[in-house]
Design a protein around this motif. Structure first.
Motif: not given
Length: 286
Positions: A1-2, A4, A17, A23, A26
């Motif tokens: 999640e952190d 970029e 992802l 995810d 995303r």
């Protein structure tokens, strides 16, 4: 999640992802941002169309949001630029550009699409509408309906036919989305029922039947949807392929007060000699 997502790690991040389903939202949004709409549509058809309904919904929502916002921005810019030459006052231009959505804007100012042009790739428009049929969010369904309203105003050369039951692409999708919003529900159901009963499954596949059943269920008629599924179910389609959806319809019908669904489904599976399905239904009844 952190982490970029950038050009250097894009491939690895989308693999994790999106393709490994960590995810999906995303990951698919990253594809839209880095690869654009065309590649995102290709990815959907190749890698997401066969995945679960929940996964298809996520990707379809991402694509719809991206495409709708881009198209609305372009239409508003066009409206601002050409408004004066079409007799629109400066005050009206600013007010309507700021407050009207896409459907309202092209309905009020028909000249926006009166010259035979378009604002975004029309094949991307049709793909976005096609994918949006799985979406349940009412605000997004309304946006999909607005895209249909836009598409119906395009020159006939840019209104491509679809597959059954959406051969008449934008009118049929408009009826589908309108019904999901509670508008002209019975009219849409009659249209899609007629398609379900008349389209040759051997030629066009079971899409017309599946669409009719899906629409019945989603407008709050699960018992009717289950009965239609049992009646119209193609002989060559294994029951196991759709058993979870049929069981879910039976549960929703039971919650709505119709308890006959599980018995009817059990008898249907027994007649199909699918004893595993019969056992699953028996466990559900217990």
């Amino acid at each position: 999640e952190d982490v970029e997502i950038d050009d250097d790690n894009y491939d690895e991040m989308t693999q994790v992802l999106l393709h490994e389903s960590i995810d999906l939202r995303r990951g698919y949004n990253a594809v839209l941002k880095h690869q654009g709409t065309c590649n995102s549509i290709t990815l959907y058809d190749q890698a997401i169309a066969t995945r679960s309904r929940a996964d298809r919904q996520i990707a379809a929502e991402c694509l719809l949001t991206s495409f709708y916002n881009e198209l609305l921005s372009l239409v508003r810019d066009d409206f601002r630029n050409r408004g004066p030459e079409n007799g629109v006052s400066a005050e009206t231009i600013e007010e309507d550009a700021a407050n009207l959505n896409l459907g309202e804007l092209i309905a009020k100012h028909k000249w926006i699409l009166g010259g035979g042009g378009y604002h975004l790739d029309t094949t991307h428009l049709s793909s976005t509408v096609r994918f949006a049929t799985v979406i349940d969010n009412r605000e997004m369904i309304d946006q999909a309906l607005q895209l249909c309203q836009y598409g119906r105003r395009l020159p006939s050369d840019f209104q491509y036919p679809g597959e059954e039951p959406f051969v008449d692409f934008y009118p049929a999708h408009s009826a589908f989305f309108s019904a999901l919003l509670g508008q002209s529900v019975d009219t849409a159901l009659r249209m899609f029922e007629q398609k379900a009963r008349t389209v040759d499954v051997n030629v066009a596949g079971a899409g017309a039947i599946e669409t009719y059943i899906d629409l019945l269920d989603r407008v709050g008629r699960p018992a009717e949807a289950l009965r239609a599924a049992i009646e119209l179910f193609p002989d060559d389609v294994p029951v196991q392929r759709v058993l979870p959806e049929l069981l879910a319809m039976a549960r929703r019908a039971k919650q709505a007060g119709d308890t006959s669904g599980l018995e009817a489904l059990e008898q249907f599976c027994f007649e199909r000699a699918d004893l595993l399905a019969v056992a699953a239904i028996a466990a559900e009844k217990a």
